[in-house]
Design an enzyme around this catalytic site. Structure first.
Site, PDB file in Angstrom:
ATOM      1  N   LYS A  92       0.869  -1.179   0.000  1.00  8.65           N
ATOM      2  CA  LYS A  92       0.000   0.000   0.000  1.00  8.65           C
ATOM      3  C   LYS A  92       0.901   1.222   0.000  1.00  8.65           C
ATOM      4  O   LYS A  92       1.417   1.635   1.032  1.00  8.65           O
ATOM      5  CB  LYS A  92      -0.880  -0.019   1.255  1.00  8.65           C
ATOM      6  CG  LYS A  92      -2.254   0.593   1.095  1.00  8.65           C
ATOM      7  CD  LYS A  92      -2.237   2.053   0.691  1.00  8.65           C
ATOM      8  CE  LYS A  92      -1.851   2.936   1.841  1.00  8.65           C
ATOM      9  NZ  LYS A  92      -1.601   4.340   1.460  1.00  8.65           N
ATOM     10  N   GLU A 108       9.518   1.224  10.944  1.00  6.86           N
ATOM     11  CA  GLU A 108      10.594   2.221  10.786  1.00  6.86           C
ATOM     12  C   GLU A 108       9.917   3.577  10.803  1.00  6.86           C
ATOM     13  O   GLU A 108       9.210   3.931   9.858  1.00  6.86           O
ATOM     14  CB  GLU A 108      11.355   2.014   9.474  1.00  6.86           C
ATOM     15  CG  GLU A 108      12.083   0.678   9.370  1.00  6.86           C
ATOM     16  CD  GLU A 108      13.200   0.495  10.381  1.00  6.86           C
ATOM     17  OE1 GLU A 108      13.580   1.468  11.062  1.00  6.86           O
ATOM     18  OE2 GLU A 108      13.682  -0.642  10.511  1.00  6.86           O
ATOM     19  N   CYS A 111      14.224  10.785   6.991  1.00  7.83           N
ATOM     20  CA  CYS A 111      13.998  10.369   8.376  1.00  7.83           C
ATOM     21  C   CYS A 111      15.283  10.386   9.198  1.00  7.83           C
ATOM     22  O   CYS A 111      15.254  10.592  10.394  1.00  7.83           O
ATOM     23  CB  CYS A 111      13.386   8.975   8.392  1.00  7.83           C
ATOM     24  SG  CYS A 111      14.374   7.775   7.496  1.00  7.83           S
ATOM     25  N   GLU A 133       9.603  16.323  14.627  1.00  7.00           N
ATOM     26  CA  GLU A 133      10.225  16.114  13.324  1.00  7.00           C
ATOM     27  C   GLU A 133       9.734  17.220  12.375  1.00  7.00           C
ATOM     28  O   GLU A 133       8.527  17.432  12.245  1.00  7.00           O
ATOM     29  CB  GLU A 133       9.786  14.740  12.810  1.00  7.00           C
ATOM     30  CG  GLU A 133      10.542  14.274  11.604  1.00  7.00           C
ATOM     31  CD  GLU A 133      10.124  12.865  11.195  1.00  7.00           C
ATOM     32  OE1 GLU A 133       8.935  12.520  11.336  1.00  7.00           O
ATOM     33  OE2 GLU A 133      10.991  12.124  10.706  1.00  7.00           O
TER      34      GLU A 133
HETATM   35  P1  NAD Z   1       2.517   8.594   7.296  1.00 10.37           P
HETATM   36  O1  NAD Z   1       2.663   7.843   8.560  1.00 10.37           O
HETATM   37  O2  NAD Z   1       1.558   9.731   7.262  1.00 10.37           O
HETATM   38  O3  NAD Z   1       2.062   7.628   6.124  1.00 10.37           O
HETATM   39  C1  NAD Z   1       2.799   6.470   5.787  1.00 10.37           C
HETATM   40  C2  NAD Z   1       1.865   5.455   5.148  1.00 10.37           C
HETATM   41  O4  NAD Z   1       0.899   5.030   6.116  1.00 10.37           O
HETATM   42  C3  NAD Z   1       1.062   5.963   3.957  1.00 10.37           C
HETATM   43  O5  NAD Z   1       1.025   4.947   2.976  1.00 10.37           O
HETATM   44  C4  NAD Z   1      -0.323   6.184   4.553  1.00 10.37           C
HETATM   45  O6  NAD Z   1      -1.355   6.037   3.608  1.00 10.37           O
HETATM   46  C5  NAD Z   1      -0.406   5.056   5.555  1.00 10.37           C
HETATM   47  N1  NAD Z   1      -1.358   5.266   6.649  1.00 10.37           N
HETATM   48  C6  NAD Z   1      -1.822   6.421   7.155  1.00 10.37           C
HETATM   49  N2  NAD Z   1      -2.650   6.188   8.200  1.00 10.37           N
HETATM   50  C7  NAD Z   1      -2.692   4.844   8.359  1.00 10.37           C
HETATM   51  C8  NAD Z   1      -3.331   3.984   9.301  1.00 10.37           C
HETATM   52  N3  NAD Z   1      -4.101   4.453  10.269  1.00 10.37           N
HETATM   53  N4  NAD Z   1      -3.107   2.665   9.189  1.00 10.37           N
HETATM   54  C9  NAD Z   1      -2.306   2.147   8.243  1.00 10.37           C
HETATM   55  N5  NAD Z   1      -1.672   2.927   7.318  1.00 10.37           N
HETATM   56  C10 NAD Z   1      -1.871   4.251   7.377  1.00 10.37           C
HETATM   57  O7  NAD Z   1       3.980   9.058   6.887  1.00 10.37           O
HETATM   58  P2  NAD Z   1       4.414   9.990   5.667  1.00 10.37           P
HETATM   59  O8  NAD Z   1       4.010  11.392   5.963  1.00 10.37           O
HETATM   60  O9  NAD Z   1       3.977   9.366   4.383  1.00 10.37           O
HETATM   61  O10 NAD Z   1       6.012   9.850   5.717  1.00 10.37           O
HETATM   62  C11 NAD Z   1       6.831  10.634   6.510  1.00 10.37           C
HETATM   63  C12 NAD Z   1       7.234   9.901   7.765  1.00 10.37           C
HETATM   64  O11 NAD Z   1       7.915   8.692   7.428  1.00 10.37           O
HETATM   65  C13 NAD Z   1       8.205  10.676   8.623  1.00 10.37           C
HETATM   66  O12 NAD Z   1       7.830  10.588   9.965  1.00 10.37           O
HETATM   67  C14 NAD Z   1       9.541   9.957   8.398  1.00 10.37           C
HETATM   68  O13 NAD Z   1      10.466  10.093   9.435  1.00 10.37           O
HETATM   69  C15 NAD Z   1       9.077   8.561   8.238  1.00 10.37           C
HETATM   70  N6  NAD Z   1      10.112   7.758   7.572  1.00 10.37           N
HETATM   71  C16 NAD Z   1      10.836   6.880   8.332  1.00 10.37           C
HETATM   72  C17 NAD Z   1      11.856   6.130   7.744  1.00 10.37           C
HETATM   73  C18 NAD Z   1      12.658   5.152   8.553  1.00 10.37           C
HETATM   74  O14 NAD Z   1      13.366   4.338   7.950  1.00 10.37           O
HETATM   75  N7  NAD Z   1      12.584   5.178   9.875  1.00 10.37           N
HETATM   76  C19 NAD Z   1      12.120   6.281   6.374  1.00 10.37           C
HETATM   77  C20 NAD Z   1      11.369   7.177   5.640  1.00 10.37           C
HETATM   78  C21 NAD Z   1      10.355   7.913   6.249  1.00 10.37           C
END
Ligand code: NAD
Length: 494
Positions: A189, A265, A299, A398
């Site tokens: 997804k 992650e 991240c 963040e």
């Molecule tokens: P997000 O958490 O808003 O969304 C990530 C994914 O989760 C999307 O596909 C979204 O549709 C889905 N999602 C949203 N709500 C959900 C729910 N209730 N249940 C299941 N899935 C759901 O994150 P974002 O804004 O897309 O990405 C940025 C974040 O990702 C930042 O916090 C960044 O630090 C983190 N990130 C972490 C790493 C790592 O390796 N630790 C790497 C890249 C990004």
């Protein structure tokens, strides 16, 4: 950074998703727009999958796991994933243009998001082929006599992979290829802002590999409920997730009733401790550059710079000079190293946090707004905030923008305490002329990974994961592959 020669121009990706081996639209025909963040124009559309589509995809993955030989046929998986690697290579320039279109990532810095993940497919294919799935653990005394124990590494089952938008192709691959090679079936997804990096991957699997129907599915949707449905579905054995800590908590809660294996992650707020003996002219221009490349949407970015009070002004001056000279602009123009934020919402969030920092007493050294010469596109000025209170919102949340906060310290102990003053523990950095001293500091940082003197901790051969609220489990390395396997111990007569 490599300068990539490529065809340029916005490119729309595959509109359909992949369910049960078929590229398809959602039944209502609903679509959502994909916006190019550098022009604010709609670049195209993607099908808007539903909770019902997700249920069908999970059903297909479940059947493929339970009823086909995929989980047991290592040779066939090797064949299919070798095909996938070759197919991704063939589609490389198309994937690059889609990445730039969706994310606004500068063409000059796309190698880590295109070449690297494609190379990782090769890595996992070979790693999985050579992995020892059966280990003889020797003979052990038991009350009923000696027992030989063997450990059989088996796939977990149906893996739901949920990815964010900041490095979409990289994470789509990192979350799914080791899972597939280990014998799992997968439902991916992708994030709403970057659907094509997922749907194109689905198209390539469907059209250019022998991966059987149902083994790999991609459900594209504009609704968070669809990811939530995947993480709650009792037919899913494991969720692998990269994204925000808030969503990670929701995924853990959704998986709790079925005690789902969960690899998370999550977010980060990493600190860079610059020790008083450090080579400032080596460490700080690099630190400023890393904050701006990818528009700060990384991240692992060490966005909290901790400078010794004895050399505070000198450090701030170097950071300021680098940020003010940083090439920001159209991501299609080679040489530009910082593009736009991915969306207006994200830019608003970044500008809001900068304002909160200033309101809480931080000093704006440079930036802080929208570049005057870039009124169109979601661009943000490289921004430096000094005298930042380590407990303030801008030092704790963040930002995900091209923003560095600087806080002074007096002793190494104080610097370590400030670095550890965070709910996050993803990565960190130490700079010092004395590598042993830096290593000692690195070991005291409560974080999953640390870079010393710019030598990156991140790579396919080494485990990568967050501590505290930055995650659970590992990607990469032997640890990362084993996440997608269960270790079953079988006791037998000697
Ligand atoms: P997000 O958490 O808003 O969304 C990530 C994914 O989760 C999307 O596909 C979204 O549709 C889905 N999602 C949203 N709500 C959900 C729910 N209730 N249940 C299941 N899935 C759901 O994150 P974002 O804004 O897309 O990405 C940025 C974040 O990702 C930042 O916090 C960044 O630090 C983190 N990130 C972490 C790493 C790592 O390796 N630790 C790497 C890249 C990004």
């Amino acid at each position: 950074m490599t300068e990539v020669q490529t065809e340029t121009g916005v490119l729309a990706g595959e509109e359909r998703m992949l369910i049960a081996g078929e590229l398809q639209f959602t039944s209502s025909g609903a679509k959502f727009d994909v916006v190019h963040p550098a022009s604010e124009e709609v670049a195209g559309q993607a099908t808007d999958g539903t909770v019902e589509d997700m249920a069908r995809a999970v059903g297909a993955a479940r059947r493929a796991f339970d009823e086909s030989d995929w989980s047991r046929d290592l040779e066939f998986r090797y064949h299919c994933l070798t095909q996938l690697h070759e197919a991704l290579e063939r589609n490389k320039e198309r994937l690059r243009r889609i990445l730039i279109t969706e994310v606004g990532c500068p063409v000059s810095v796309t190698a880590s998001q295109i070449e690297s993940p494609i190379e990782e497919v090769k890595h996992w294919t070979e790693h999985g082929k050579n992995f020892t799935y059966l280990v003889d653990n020797g003979v052990h005394e038991t009350p009923l006599g000696p027992a030989r124990r063997k450990i059989h590494y088996e796939p977990v089952g149906v893996v739901g992979a949920i990815t964010p938008w900041n490095v979409p192709l990289y994470l789509n691959i990192a979350e799914t290829v080791p899972a597939l090679m280990a014998g799992n079936t997968v439902v991916l997804k992708p994030a709403q802002l970057t659907p094509w990096s997922g749907s194109e991957y689905g198209r390539i699997v469907a059209e250019e590999t022998d991966i059987p129907a149902g083994v790999f599915n991609v459900v594209v949707s504009n609704a968070n409920e669809v990811g939530a449905a995947l993480s709650a579905d009792p037919r899913v054995d494991m969720i692998t997730f990269t994204g925000s800590t808030a969503t990670g908590r929701a995924i853990l809660a959704a998986g709790a009733p079925t005690v789902k294996k969960t690899l998370l992650e999550l977010g980060g707020k990493s600190a860079h401790i610059v020790l008083d003996d450090a080579d400032f002219n080596a460490a700080l221009p690099l630190a400023a550059m890393m904050a701006c490349v990818m528009s700060g949407q990384s991240c692992i970015l060490p966005s909290r710079i901790l400078l010794p009070r004895s050399r505070y002004d000198e450090g701030i001056q170097i950071l300021k000079t680098t940020m003010e000279g940083f090439p920001v602009g159209d991501p299609w123009t080679p040489g530009n190293m910082q593009g736009p934020q991915i969306s207006e919402t994200q830019r608003e969030k970044v500008l809001g946090l900068i304002k909160s920092g200033i309101d809480s007493g931080a000093r704006l050294v440079t930036g802080g707004g929208i570049p005057e010469n870039l009124p169109t596109g979601y661009y943000t000025q490289p921004t430096l905030l000094a005298d930042v209170d380590p407990n303030s919102q801008v030092a704790q949340e963040e930002i995900f923008g091209p923003v560095l906060t600087v806080t002074p310290y007096d002793t190494d102990d104080e610097a370590i305490a400030i670095a550890n003053n965070s709910i996050y523990g993803l990565s960190g950095e130490v700079s010092s002329a004395d590598v042993d001293r830096a290593f000692g500091v690195a070991c005291r940082m409560r974080t999953g990974n640390v870079t010393i003197n710019g030598k990156s901790h991140f790579g396919i051969n080494s485990p990568f994961g967050g501590t505290k609220q930055s995650g659970l489990g590992y990607r990469n390395g032997e640890e990362g592959y084993k996440e997608y396997l269960e270790a079953k111990t079988i006791g037998m007569p000697d």
